[in-house]
Design a protein around this motif. Structure first.
Motif, PDB file in Angstrom:
ATOM      1  N   THR A 178     -21.681  83.467 -17.558  1.00 18.67           N
ATOM      2  CA  THR A 178     -21.425  83.267 -18.974  1.00 18.67           C
ATOM      3  C   THR A 178     -21.089  81.805 -19.231  1.00 18.67           C
ATOM      4  OG1 THR A 178     -20.514  85.495 -19.113  1.00 18.67           O
ATOM      5  CG2 THR A 178     -19.970  83.983 -20.905  1.00 18.67           C
ATOM      6  N   PRO A 179     -21.694  81.176 -20.233  1.00 21.73           N
ATOM      7  CA  PRO A 179     -21.322  79.793 -20.559  1.00 21.73           C
ATOM      8  C   PRO A 179     -19.836  79.707 -20.915  1.00 21.73           C
ATOM      9  CG  PRO A 179     -23.371  80.381 -21.638  1.00 21.73           C
ATOM     10  CD  PRO A 179     -22.803  81.653 -21.071  1.00 21.73           C
ATOM     11  N   ILE A 180     -19.148  78.729 -20.319  1.00 20.57           N
ATOM     12  CA  ILE A 180     -17.709  78.563 -20.507  1.00 20.57           C
ATOM     13  C   ILE A 180     -17.460  77.321 -21.367  1.00 20.57           C
ATOM     14  CG2 ILE A 180     -15.477  78.291 -19.362  1.00 20.57           C
ATOM     15  CD1 ILE A 180     -16.889  80.904 -18.582  1.00 20.57           C
ATOM     16  N   PRO A 181     -17.004  77.500 -22.607  1.00 22.44           N
ATOM     17  CA  PRO A 181     -16.725  76.347 -23.473  1.00 22.44           C
ATOM     18  C   PRO A 181     -15.395  75.699 -23.114  1.00 22.44           C
ATOM     19  CG  PRO A 181     -16.171  78.357 -24.618  1.00 22.44           C
ATOM     20  CD  PRO A 181     -16.755  78.780 -23.287  1.00 22.44           C
ATOM     21  N   PRO A 182     -15.122  74.526 -23.640  1.00 23.13           N
ATOM     22  CA  PRO A 182     -13.820  73.894 -23.417  1.00 23.13           C
ATOM     23  C   PRO A 182     -12.699  74.751 -24.015  1.00 23.13           C
ATOM     24  CG  PRO A 182     -15.373  72.343 -24.420  1.00 23.13           C
ATOM     25  CD  PRO A 182     -16.019  73.691 -24.448  1.00 23.13           C
ATOM     26  N   CYS A 183     -11.537  74.721 -23.367  1.00 22.69           N
ATOM     27  CA  CYS A 183     -10.377  75.446 -23.886  1.00 22.69           C
ATOM     28  C   CYS A 183      -9.873  74.760 -25.161  1.00 22.69           C
ATOM     29  CB  CYS A 183      -9.268  75.510 -22.831  1.00 22.69           C
ATOM     30  SG  CYS A 183      -8.419  73.942 -22.561  1.00 22.69           S
ATOM     31  N   GLY A 184      -8.910  75.344 -25.806  1.00 24.48           N
ATOM     32  CA  GLY A 184      -8.377  74.793 -27.053  1.00 24.48           C
ATOM     33  C   GLY A 184      -7.783  73.403 -26.897  1.00 24.48           C
ATOM     34  N   ALA A 185      -7.014  73.186 -25.824  1.00 29.17           N
ATOM     35  CA  ALA A 185      -6.417  71.870 -25.606  1.00 29.17           C
ATOM     36  C   ALA A 185      -7.494  70.813 -25.397  1.00 29.17           C
ATOM     37  CB  ALA A 185      -5.461  71.910 -24.417  1.00 29.17           C
ATOM     38  N   CYS A 186      -8.536  71.160 -24.665  1.00 28.81           N
ATOM     39  CA  CYS A 186      -9.639  70.217 -24.442  1.00 28.81           C
ATOM     40  C   CYS A 186     -10.405  69.961 -25.732  1.00 28.81           C
ATOM     41  CB  CYS A 186     -10.574  70.730 -23.357  1.00 28.81           C
ATOM     42  SG  CYS A 186      -9.841  70.622 -21.705  1.00 28.81           S
ATOM     43  N   ARG A 187     -10.592  70.988 -26.534  1.00 26.65           N
ATOM     44  CA  ARG A 187     -11.275  70.798 -27.819  1.00 26.65           C
ATOM     45  C   ARG A 187     -10.506  69.803 -28.681  1.00 26.65           C
ATOM     46  NH1 ARG A 187     -13.771  76.722 -29.474  1.00 26.65           N
ATOM     47  NH2 ARG A 187     -14.221  77.320 -27.324  1.00 26.65           N
ATOM     48  N   GLN A 188      -9.186  69.921 -28.688  1.00 30.87           N
ATOM     49  CA  GLN A 188      -8.376  68.996 -29.475  1.00 30.87           C
ATOM     50  C   GLN A 188      -8.503  67.571 -28.938  1.00 30.87           C
ATOM     51  OE1 GLN A 188      -6.739  69.687 -32.367  1.00 30.87           O
ATOM     52  NE2 GLN A 188      -6.339  67.498 -32.509  1.00 30.87           N
ATOM     53  N   ALA A 189      -8.506  67.416 -27.614  1.00 28.27           N
ATOM     54  CA  ALA A 189      -8.634  66.085 -27.023  1.00 28.27           C
ATOM     55  C   ALA A 189     -10.001  65.481 -27.332  1.00 28.27           C
ATOM     56  CB  ALA A 189      -8.416  66.156 -25.511  1.00 28.27           C
ATOM     57  N   ILE A 190     -11.044  66.280 -27.229  1.00 29.71           N
ATOM     58  CA  ILE A 190     -12.390  65.796 -27.546  1.00 29.71           C
ATOM     59  C   ILE A 190     -12.473  65.440 -29.029  1.00 29.71           C
ATOM     60  CG2 ILE A 190     -14.856  66.368 -27.581  1.00 29.71           C
ATOM     61  CD1 ILE A 190     -14.193  68.365 -25.216  1.00 29.71           C
ATOM     62  N   ALA A 191     -11.848  66.259 -29.870  1.00 27.49           N
ATOM     63  CA  ALA A 191     -11.849  65.995 -31.309  1.00 27.49           C
ATOM     64  C   ALA A 191     -11.235  64.639 -31.610  1.00 27.49           C
ATOM     65  CB  ALA A 191     -11.087  67.089 -32.054  1.00 27.49           C
ATOM     66  N   GLU A 192     -10.177  64.292 -30.908  1.00 26.22           N
ATOM     67  CA  GLU A 192      -9.515  63.007 -31.124  1.00 26.22           C
ATOM     68  C   GLU A 192     -10.494  61.850 -30.919  1.00 26.22           C
ATOM     69  OE1 GLU A 192      -6.357  60.475 -32.087  1.00 26.22           O
ATOM     70  OE2 GLU A 192      -6.404  62.655 -32.190  1.00 26.22           O
ATOM     71  N   TYR A 193     -11.302  61.949 -29.869  1.00 28.91           N
ATOM     72  CA  TYR A 193     -12.263  60.878 -29.585  1.00 28.91           C
ATOM     73  C   TYR A 193     -13.439  60.904 -30.557  1.00 28.91           C
ATOM     74  CZ  TYR A 193      -9.666  59.330 -25.586  1.00 28.91           C
ATOM     75  OH  TYR A 193      -8.675  58.810 -24.792  1.00 28.91           O
ATOM     76  N   GLU A 194     -13.854  62.084 -30.977  1.00 25.21           N
ATOM     77  CA  GLU A 194     -14.939  62.183 -31.948  1.00 25.21           C
ATOM     78  C   GLU A 194     -14.505  61.563 -33.279  1.00 25.21           C
ATOM     79  OE1 GLU A 194     -17.965  65.545 -31.781  1.00 25.21           O
ATOM     80  OE2 GLU A 194     -16.877  66.040 -33.621  1.00 25.21           O
ATOM     81  N   VAL A 195     -13.283  61.826 -33.707  1.00 29.52           N
ATOM     82  CA  VAL A 195     -12.757  61.240 -34.942  1.00 29.52           C
ATOM     83  C   VAL A 195     -12.586  59.728 -34.763  1.00 29.52           C
ATOM     84  CG1 VAL A 195     -10.731  61.147 -36.461  1.00 29.52           C
ATOM     85  CG2 VAL A 195     -11.662  63.360 -35.760  1.00 29.52           C
ATOM     86  N   LYS A 196     -12.017  59.323 -33.645  1.00 27.10           N
ATOM     87  CA  LYS A 196     -11.779  57.899 -33.365  1.00 27.10           C
ATOM     88  C   LYS A 196     -13.067  57.081 -33.426  1.00 27.10           C
ATOM     89  CE  LYS A 196     -10.656  54.995 -29.425  1.00 27.10           C
ATOM     90  NZ  LYS A 196     -10.440  55.037 -27.989  1.00 27.10           N
TER      91      LYS A 196
END
Length: 160
Positions: free
Chosen positions: A107-125
């Motif tokens: 099964t494809p495993i997506p990033p966990c919630g904490a990782c999603r938030q960290a990635i979001a920070e860089y996407e916004v930045k």
């Protein structure tokens, strides 16, 4: 009352053979990174590979410790390293492969919630989307054209 409908659009590939060659190469790097996982407690190893706009590829693997679960996920290991070593580079793409060492993970495993938030920070930045590809050990690969697909209603600096 008003209802808001939120939709995510993801692309699902049946296997790695359907992906462009550059993404297969990035997934191969994530496989190599996964080999460096230190996960004696969860028995769940994850590898991440990040392609930057300067053509550097940064790798990360999950790292656990006896104070489980205070370790660090592969995605955050890679993204924080990229941020510290290449602070001006934009993150273009991220490949993630994850699986249990107890049983095969298809099964494809997506990033966990904490990782999603960290990635979001860089996407916004960086004010540009980060393509994210994720899978289990074998089988289907899921692509999100942006972290916003995986974490709608993102919490970011605009609310602080």
């Amino acid at each position: 009352m008003k209802e808001i409908k939120i939709e995510s659009i993801l692309s699902v590939y049946d296997n790695l053979d359907e992906l462009p060659a550059d993404i297969v190469g990035l997934m191969d790097q994530a496989v190599l990174a996964r080999e460096n996982s230190y996960s004696p407690y969860s028995k769940f190893s994850v590898g991440a590979a990040i392609l930057l706009d300067n053509n550097e590829i940064v790798l990360g693997s999950n790292q656990e410790n006896a104070s489980y679960p205070s370790g660090l996920c592969a995605e955050r290991t890679a993204i924080y390293y990229a941020g510290s070593q290449y602070p001006k580079a934009k993150i273009l793409k991220m490949a993630i492969i994850a699986g249990s060492r107890i049983r095969q993970t298809v099964t494809p495993i997506p990033p966990c919630g904490a990782c999603r938030q960290a990635i979001a920070e860089y996407e916004v930045k960086q004010d540009s989307p980060i393509e994210i590809y994720f899978m289990g050990e074998t089988g289907k690969v899921v692509k999100s054209h942006s972290l916003a697909n995986l974490l709608p209603l993102v919490f970011d600096k605009s609310v602080l």
